[in-house]
Design a protein around this motif. Structure first.
Motif, PDB file in Angstrom:
ATOM      1  N   PRO A   4      -3.645 -23.380 -19.496  1.00  0.00           N
ATOM      2  CA  PRO A   4      -4.694 -23.311 -20.514  1.00  0.00           C
ATOM      3  C   PRO A   4      -4.802 -21.916 -21.128  1.00  0.00           C
ATOM      4  O   PRO A   4      -5.451 -21.731 -22.148  1.00  0.00           O
ATOM      5  CB  PRO A   4      -5.964 -23.679 -19.741  1.00  0.00           C
ATOM      6  CG  PRO A   4      -5.665 -23.337 -18.324  1.00  0.00           C
ATOM      7  CD  PRO A   4      -4.187 -23.528 -18.147  1.00  0.00           C
ATOM      8  N   LEU A   5      -4.122 -20.948 -20.516  1.00  0.00           N
ATOM      9  CA  LEU A   5      -4.180 -19.550 -20.969  1.00  0.00           C
ATOM     10  C   LEU A   5      -2.900 -19.168 -21.702  1.00  0.00           C
ATOM     11  O   LEU A   5      -1.819 -19.635 -21.357  1.00  0.00           O
ATOM     12  CB  LEU A   5      -4.357 -18.637 -19.755  1.00  0.00           C
ATOM     13  CG  LEU A   5      -5.611 -18.894 -18.932  1.00  0.00           C
ATOM     14  CD1 LEU A   5      -5.469 -18.299 -17.548  1.00  0.00           C
ATOM     15  CD2 LEU A   5      -6.824 -18.342 -19.650  1.00  0.00           C
ATOM     16  N   GLY A   6      -3.033 -18.312 -22.698  1.00  0.00           N
ATOM     17  CA  GLY A   6      -1.859 -17.785 -23.387  1.00  0.00           C
ATOM     18  C   GLY A   6      -1.095 -18.797 -24.209  1.00  0.00           C
ATOM     19  O   GLY A   6       0.105 -18.626 -24.422  1.00  0.00           O
ATOM     20  N   GLN A   7      -1.769 -19.819 -24.678  1.00  0.00           N
ATOM     21  CA  GLN A   7      -1.079 -20.833 -25.479  1.00  0.00           C
ATOM     22  C   GLN A   7      -0.724 -20.283 -26.854  1.00  0.00           C
ATOM     23  O   GLN A   7      -1.385 -19.383 -27.373  1.00  0.00           O
ATOM     24  CB  GLN A   7      -1.952 -22.076 -25.619  1.00  0.00           C
ATOM     25  CG  GLN A   7      -2.176 -22.786 -24.304  1.00  0.00           C
ATOM     26  CD  GLN A   7      -2.997 -24.056 -24.442  1.00  0.00           C
ATOM     27  OE1 GLN A   7      -3.489 -24.384 -25.514  1.00  0.00           O
ATOM     28  NE2 GLN A   7      -3.157 -24.758 -23.341  1.00  0.00           N
ATOM     29  N   LYS A   8       0.311 -20.858 -27.434  1.00  0.00           N
ATOM     30  CA  LYS A   8       0.792 -20.450 -28.753  1.00  0.00           C
ATOM     31  C   LYS A   8      -0.307 -20.618 -29.809  1.00  0.00           C
ATOM     32  O   LYS A   8      -0.526 -19.742 -30.640  1.00  0.00           O
ATOM     33  CB  LYS A   8       2.019 -21.294 -29.102  1.00  0.00           C
ATOM     34  CG  LYS A   8       2.842 -20.761 -30.223  1.00  0.00           C
ATOM     35  CD  LYS A   8       4.216 -21.388 -30.179  1.00  0.00           C
ATOM     36  CE  LYS A   8       4.401 -22.329 -31.328  1.00  0.00           C
ATOM     37  NZ  LYS A   8       5.714 -22.966 -31.320  1.00  0.00           N
ATOM     38  N   LYS A   9      -0.989 -21.760 -29.770  1.00  0.00           N
ATOM     39  CA  LYS A   9      -2.108 -22.036 -30.670  1.00  0.00           C
ATOM     40  C   LYS A   9      -3.361 -22.155 -29.819  1.00  0.00           C
ATOM     41  O   LYS A   9      -3.335 -22.796 -28.770  1.00  0.00           O
ATOM     42  CB  LYS A   9      -1.919 -23.389 -31.363  1.00  0.00           C
ATOM     43  CG  LYS A   9      -1.029 -23.410 -32.537  1.00  0.00           C
ATOM     44  CD  LYS A   9      -1.096 -24.794 -33.144  1.00  0.00           C
ATOM     45  CE  LYS A   9      -0.122 -24.958 -34.269  1.00  0.00           C
ATOM     46  NZ  LYS A   9      -0.143 -26.322 -34.794  1.00  0.00           N
ATOM     47  N   ARG A  10      -4.449 -21.577 -30.265  1.00  0.00           N
ATOM     48  CA  ARG A  10      -5.711 -21.740 -29.533  1.00  0.00           C
ATOM     49  C   ARG A  10      -6.298 -23.098 -29.898  1.00  0.00           C
ATOM     50  O   ARG A  10      -6.642 -23.348 -31.046  1.00  0.00           O
ATOM     51  CB  ARG A  10      -6.685 -20.628 -29.885  1.00  0.00           C
ATOM     52  CG  ARG A  10      -7.975 -20.761 -29.085  1.00  0.00           C
ATOM     53  CD  ARG A  10      -8.790 -19.545 -29.174  1.00  0.00           C
ATOM     54  NE  ARG A  10      -8.275 -18.596 -28.195  1.00  0.00           N
ATOM     55  CZ  ARG A  10      -8.905 -17.511 -27.824  1.00  0.00           C
ATOM     56  NH1 ARG A  10     -10.052 -17.224 -28.357  1.00  0.00           N
ATOM     57  NH2 ARG A  10      -8.393 -16.704 -26.923  1.00  0.00           N
ATOM     58  N   GLN A  51      -8.362 -38.447 -12.713  1.00  0.00           N
ATOM     59  CA  GLN A  51      -7.718 -38.757 -13.987  1.00  0.00           C
ATOM     60  C   GLN A  51      -8.653 -38.413 -15.126  1.00  0.00           C
ATOM     61  O   GLN A  51      -9.865 -38.609 -15.034  1.00  0.00           O
ATOM     62  CB  GLN A  51      -7.371 -40.237 -14.070  1.00  0.00           C
ATOM     63  CG  GLN A  51      -6.218 -40.642 -13.198  1.00  0.00           C
ATOM     64  CD  GLN A  51      -5.810 -42.076 -13.481  1.00  0.00           C
ATOM     65  OE1 GLN A  51      -6.653 -42.961 -13.610  1.00  0.00           O
ATOM     66  NE2 GLN A  51      -4.513 -42.315 -13.573  1.00  0.00           N
ATOM     67  N   LEU A  52      -8.077 -37.925 -16.215  1.00  0.00           N
ATOM     68  CA  LEU A  52      -8.841 -37.608 -17.409  1.00  0.00           C
ATOM     69  C   LEU A  52      -9.367 -38.893 -18.041  1.00  0.00           C
ATOM     70  O   LEU A  52      -8.616 -39.842 -18.266  1.00  0.00           O
ATOM     71  CB  LEU A  52      -7.948 -36.865 -18.411  1.00  0.00           C
ATOM     72  CG  LEU A  52      -8.547 -36.590 -19.784  1.00  0.00           C
ATOM     73  CD1 LEU A  52      -9.751 -35.658 -19.684  1.00  0.00           C
ATOM     74  CD2 LEU A  52      -7.486 -36.005 -20.705  1.00  0.00           C
ATOM     75  N   VAL A  77      -7.279 -27.639  -7.723  1.00  0.00           N
ATOM     76  CA  VAL A  77      -6.080 -27.481  -8.546  1.00  0.00           C
ATOM     77  C   VAL A  77      -6.271 -28.343  -9.790  1.00  0.00           C
ATOM     78  O   VAL A  77      -6.485 -29.550  -9.692  1.00  0.00           O
ATOM     79  CB  VAL A  77      -4.808 -27.902  -7.780  1.00  0.00           C
ATOM     80  CG1 VAL A  77      -3.575 -27.744  -8.659  1.00  0.00           C
ATOM     81  CG2 VAL A  77      -4.666 -27.103  -6.497  1.00  0.00           C
ATOM     82  N   PHE A  78      -6.200 -27.721 -10.946  1.00  0.00           N
ATOM     83  CA  PHE A  78      -6.486 -28.416 -12.198  1.00  0.00           C
ATOM     84  C   PHE A  78      -5.232 -28.555 -13.046  1.00  0.00           C
ATOM     85  O   PHE A  78      -4.411 -27.650 -13.107  1.00  0.00           O
ATOM     86  CB  PHE A  78      -7.561 -27.658 -12.984  1.00  0.00           C
ATOM     87  CG  PHE A  78      -8.943 -27.843 -12.430  1.00  0.00           C
ATOM     88  CD1 PHE A  78      -9.910 -28.541 -13.146  1.00  0.00           C
ATOM     89  CD2 PHE A  78      -9.287 -27.333 -11.188  1.00  0.00           C
ATOM     90  CE1 PHE A  78     -11.187 -28.717 -12.628  1.00  0.00           C
ATOM     91  CE2 PHE A  78     -10.562 -27.498 -10.665  1.00  0.00           C
ATOM     92  CZ  PHE A  78     -11.507 -28.198 -11.388  1.00  0.00           C
ATOM     93  N   LYS A  79      -5.118 -29.720 -13.696  1.00  0.00           N
ATOM     94  CA  LYS A  79      -4.004 -29.951 -14.607  1.00  0.00           C
ATOM     95  C   LYS A  79      -4.507 -29.768 -16.041  1.00  0.00           C
ATOM     96  O   LYS A  79      -5.662 -30.046 -16.347  1.00  0.00           O
ATOM     97  CB  LYS A  79      -3.394 -31.333 -14.408  1.00  0.00           C
ATOM     98  CG  LYS A  79      -4.363 -32.506 -14.452  1.00  0.00           C
ATOM     99  CD  LYS A  79      -3.685 -33.789 -14.004  1.00  0.00           C
ATOM    100  CE  LYS A  79      -4.718 -34.883 -13.756  1.00  0.00           C
ATOM    101  NZ  LYS A  79      -4.084 -36.077 -13.162  1.00  0.00           N
ATOM    102  N   THR A  80      -3.621 -29.285 -16.878  1.00  0.00           N
ATOM    103  CA  THR A  80      -3.928 -29.018 -18.281  1.00  0.00           C
ATOM    104  C   THR A  80      -3.240 -30.081 -19.116  1.00  0.00           C
ATOM    105  O   THR A  80      -2.013 -30.170 -19.121  1.00  0.00           O
ATOM    106  CB  THR A  80      -3.414 -27.618 -18.672  1.00  0.00           C
ATOM    107  OG1 THR A  80      -3.983 -26.654 -17.786  1.00  0.00           O
ATOM    108  CG2 THR A  80      -3.781 -27.277 -20.101  1.00  0.00           C
ATOM    109  N   ILE A  95      -8.936 -30.162 -19.158  1.00  0.00           N
ATOM    110  CA  ILE A  95      -8.538 -29.594 -17.867  1.00  0.00           C
ATOM    111  C   ILE A  95      -9.328 -30.310 -16.783  1.00  0.00           C
ATOM    112  O   ILE A  95     -10.563 -30.224 -16.754  1.00  0.00           O
ATOM    113  CB  ILE A  95      -8.809 -28.079 -17.822  1.00  0.00           C
ATOM    114  CG1 ILE A  95      -8.169 -27.385 -19.029  1.00  0.00           C
ATOM    115  CG2 ILE A  95      -8.299 -27.476 -16.519  1.00  0.00           C
ATOM    116  CD1 ILE A  95      -8.621 -25.952 -19.219  1.00  0.00           C
ATOM    117  N   VAL A  96      -8.620 -31.018 -15.898  1.00  0.00           N
ATOM    118  CA  VAL A  96      -9.270 -31.809 -14.844  1.00  0.00           C
ATOM    119  C   VAL A  96      -8.558 -31.594 -13.511  1.00  0.00           C
ATOM    120  O   VAL A  96      -7.375 -31.244 -13.487  1.00  0.00           O
ATOM    121  CB  VAL A  96      -9.290 -33.318 -15.190  1.00  0.00           C
ATOM    122  CG1 VAL A  96     -10.112 -33.601 -16.443  1.00  0.00           C
ATOM    123  CG2 VAL A  96      -7.883 -33.862 -15.346  1.00  0.00           C
TER     124      VAL A  96
END
Length: 156
Positions: A103-109, A67-68, A44-47, A61-62
């Motif tokens: 991480p998908l479908g974000q407003k800005k790439r 922790q990042l 399970v990854f957090k963005t 994404i980690v």
């Protein structure tokens, strides 16, 4: 239907949606998802949205089990510094609310970096674009769609 799900459907990518009842008192969204869905936290990854050199945003994404490492992300991005972006800054750039940033479908790439541990997985889980919704997909598909660069991003 979230922008993340729409992006996967538009692309024809194979994925699965997993949902759970989000507890609004739970501050650790990713850990809550792993627990509620009975998933290995290493899958399970957090963005996380970060600010590179105080001027440009990127995504790290980690796994929720770690922790990042901001220095590692800065190095992967070819810059000197990275810090976590503020909640409002992250929400404005992605179009998602904190705890539901996909991480998908974000407003800005945004430039995207995925921890190298994902490469060893058959399937991984990322936010589906709202709290209580996870997407299961192949890491190669996430890498292709974001597009993301693999790098060792975990602290320690």
């Amino acid at each position: 239907m979230t922008p993340a799900v729409k992006a996967l459907e538009r692309d024809g990518t194979e994925f699965a949606l997993l949902s759970y009842e989000h507890d609004p008192r739970e501050p650790a969204y990713g850990e809550e998802a792993a627990r509620a869905l009975g998933l290995d936290p290493r899958t399970v990854f957090k963005t996380l949205v970060v600010c590179l050199d105080e001027t440009r945003l990127a995504v790290g994404i980690v796994p929720v089990s770690g922790q990042l490492d901001l220095k590692a992300l800065a190095k992967a991005a070819g810059t000197r510094r990275a810090r976590l972006a503020g909640a409002a800054e992250a929400e404005r750039a992605t179009g998602y609310v904190l705890g539901g940033i996909s991480p998908l479908g974000q407003k800005k790439r945004l430039p995207t970096f995925l921890d190298a541990s994902a490469e060893r997985l058959e399937r991984m889980h990322v936010s589906g674009g709202r709290r209580g919704l996870e997407i299961a997909l192949a890491p190669a598909d996430l890498i292709r769609l974001c597009p993301a660069r693999l790098a060792p991003l975990l602290r320690g």
